[in-house]
Design a protein around this motif. Sequence first.
Motif, PDB file in Angstrom:
ATOM      1  N   ALA A   1      27.329 -17.609 100.536  1.00  0.00           N
ATOM      2  CA  ALA A   1      26.110 -18.252 101.019  1.00  0.00           C
ATOM      3  C   ALA A   1      25.351 -17.261 101.901  1.00  0.00           C
TER       4      ALA A   1
ATOM      5  N   LYS B   1      21.011 -15.448 102.698  1.00  0.00           N
ATOM      6  CA  LYS B   1      19.573 -15.454 102.402  1.00  0.00           C
ATOM      7  C   LYS B   1      18.982 -14.128 102.852  1.00  0.00           C
TER       8      LYS B   1
ATOM      9  N   THR C   1      17.902 -16.557  97.728  1.00  0.00           N
ATOM     10  CA  THR C   1      19.008 -17.370  98.235  1.00  0.00           C
ATOM     11  C   THR C   1      20.267 -17.250  97.375  1.00  0.00           C
ATOM     12  N   ASP C   2      20.187 -16.502  96.279  1.00  0.00           N
ATOM     13  CA  ASP C   2      21.381 -16.284  95.453  1.00  0.00           C
ATOM     14  C   ASP C   2      21.558 -14.777  95.275  1.00  0.00           C
TER      15      ASP C   2
END
Length: 293
Positions: free
Chosen positions: A147, A149, A154-155
């Motif tokens: 996880a 950013k 965001t991936d």
Amino acid sequence: MSVFVYRRYDFALLLSACLVLAGCSTNRYAKTNKQYTEQVKALAAEIRQPLPPPLPAPTATYDSLMDTVVFSPRTAQREQPWVGTINFNLRKPNYVVIHHTAQDSLEQTLHTFTVPHTQVSAHYVIGRDGEVYQLLNDYLRGWHAGAGKWGNVTDLNSVSLGIELDNNGSEPFPDAQIYSLLQLLEKLKTTYRIPAVNFLAHGDIAPTRKNDPSVLFPWEKLAERGFGLWPDEHLEEPPANFNPRDALRIIGYDISDLNAAIVAFKRRYIQQDLSPELTPHDLQVLYNLYLKY
Ligand SMILES: [Zn+2]
């Protein structure tokens, strides 16, 4: 004569011992190597399927303007026409995320990346001696970023390559390891045309969870060669309306936890005093870097 024969025998013995040892070290991962190939084959079979999943069947909730205009039952139930284009290739990685393993040995790291329960991997692992191990084809999605950013991405796993440096988190990075890293980065940057600003630390993209690589990582040396940026020697006073929060966001940091973003920034560019406060000097560094983005 007898000495010569003895030496020849000795050499043959040594050679066979080496072969056995080499065989053992490559066979250690034979099982996961085989499994890797099987998983790649399964993914290849998946993308060989051209047809997208059918549209969902219309339901009573579509009883609206949208229903009559777009989602008429006839349209929704019809199969989507497939027209195969001939103009495409594979997606390329556009970021590199650098990590330290925080483990005690290379063996431990390779083990971690080849057992299923850990659910983590990286494209490359570089040993303290500079040996580079590749674990995953560059075009495949590794599980190293988790996880996080950066900017609006965001991936990170989908767009980046993960490089792990064998390091326990509090020791310096040996020259041999950094030399190999620089060689690898050069190759990746050229092959995939990765911009300098897209060479990131794991700590940059996950500031609340991660702190790797440590303050001992030589970011300045990397920036000199075009991997990441580094502040100029001559720094200027930022203007009165300079907002460090905006500057961090523009560089790419997730500022939802501002203190964590400041610490991540300082770990990389200040490399001492990891308190979440920005001194006048830190602000000058931040302003200088912000102007480069
Ligand atoms: Zn990491």
